[in-house]
Design a protein around this motif. Structure first.
Motif, short mmCIF file in Angstrom:
data_model
loop_
_atom_site.label_atom_id
_atom_site.label_comp_id
_atom_site.label_asym_id
_atom_site.label_seq_id
_atom_site.Cartn_x
_atom_site.Cartn_y
_atom_site.Cartn_z
N LYS A 49 3.81 4.75 -0.35
CA LYS A 49 3.80 3.10 0.22
C LYS A 49 4.12 2.24 -0.94
O LYS A 49 4.95 1.22 -0.74
CB LYS A 49 2.39 3.03 0.43
CG LYS A 49 2.37 3.69 2.32
CD LYS A 49 0.82 3.06 2.75
CE LYS A 49 -0.19 3.10 1.57
NZ LYS A 49 -1.49 2.66 2.28
N GLU A 70 2.54 2.55 6.13
CA GLU A 70 1.97 3.77 6.47
C GLU A 70 2.85 4.57 7.41
O GLU A 70 3.16 5.53 7.52
CB GLU A 70 0.60 3.45 6.97
CG GLU A 70 -0.43 3.20 5.73
CD GLU A 70 -2.03 2.92 6.26
OE1 GLU A 70 -2.12 2.97 7.37
OE2 GLU A 70 -2.61 2.46 5.23
N LYS A 74 4.32 7.97 7.35
CA LYS A 74 4.18 9.29 8.10
C LYS A 74 4.94 9.54 9.05
O LYS A 74 4.85 10.80 9.83
CB LYS A 74 3.06 8.57 9.10
CG LYS A 74 1.59 8.30 8.43
CD LYS A 74 0.77 7.83 9.29
CE LYS A 74 -0.88 7.65 8.62
NZ LYS A 74 -1.78 6.89 9.56
N GLU A 75 6.31 9.24 8.88
CA GLU A 75 7.60 9.79 9.60
C GLU A 75 7.86 11.23 8.89
O GLU A 75 8.45 11.97 9.72
CB GLU A 75 8.69 9.00 9.56
CG GLU A 75 8.71 7.75 10.43
CD GLU A 75 9.89 6.98 10.64
OE1 GLU A 75 11.15 7.48 10.57
OE2 GLU A 75 9.85 5.83 10.52
N SER A 77 6.40 15.12 7.45
CA SER A 77 5.30 15.75 7.59
C SER A 77 4.65 15.95 6.62
O SER A 77 3.32 16.28 6.49
CB SER A 77 5.92 17.02 7.81
OG SER A 77 6.73 17.59 7.02
#
Length: 170
Positions: A49, A70, A74-75, A77
């Motif tokens: 981030k 975030e 989070k795209e 894995s």
């Protein structure tokens, strides 16, 4: 010997090779590596981030919300190393139509076969039909593909960039 590009695309579209590096040409991998290096601001081999926040700030996008950052991270894995980064691009490109299919779609809007469309006409279609473009998306489109002095947009170049990721060298 590596398979030809068309064969790679066909394999990729059918589930293809498990080796993400076989999905791209060597020159493309090098370009993605350069992009990864730019984004990985702290040079730890992982895009975080904070890396995203820093690289966006260098491009003038200040005050990006933590939730947006975030969502980007989070795209993936897990931690975004170069292989994951490359895999993410491969997944995004997996459903893309071949260049000739996209050009054919534009040709419907170009009955004279000039290879270009009036900016105003294209903008009206993109902002009023189906998945409508926002004002910001239109601004980004014209920044990337400015119309010529007569107000025409070279749709063949747009199609090339969509499928190859870079402008044609003339």
């Amino acid at each position: 010997m590596a398979p030809k590009k068309a064969k790679r695309r066909q394999q990729q579209g059918e589930g293809g090779s498990s080796n993400v590096f076989s999905m791209f040409e060597q020159s493309q991998i090098q370009e993605y590596k350069e992009a990864f290096t730019i984004i990985d601001q702290n040079r730890d081999g992982i895009i975080s981030k904070d890396d995203l926040r820093d690289v966006l700030a260098t491009m003038g996008q200040l005050n990006v919300k933590n939730e947006e950052l975030e969502a980007m991270v989070k795209e993936a894995s897990g931690p975004i190393n170069f292989t994951v980064f490359l895999t993410m691009f491969g997944e995004k490109l997996k459903g893309a139509d071949p260049e000739d299919v996209i050009v054919s779609a534009f040709k419907v809007l170009d009955p004279e076969g000039t290879g270009s469309i009036k900016k105003e006409f294209l903008e009206e279609l993109l902002t009023t039909q189906c998945d409508r473009f926002t004002a910001e998306e239109m601004k980004n489109l014209w920044a990337a593909f400015p119309p010529d002095v007569a107000g025409n947009v070279d749709y063949k170049n747009i199609c090339y960039v969509i499928t190859h990721g870079e402008e044609k060298e003339e």
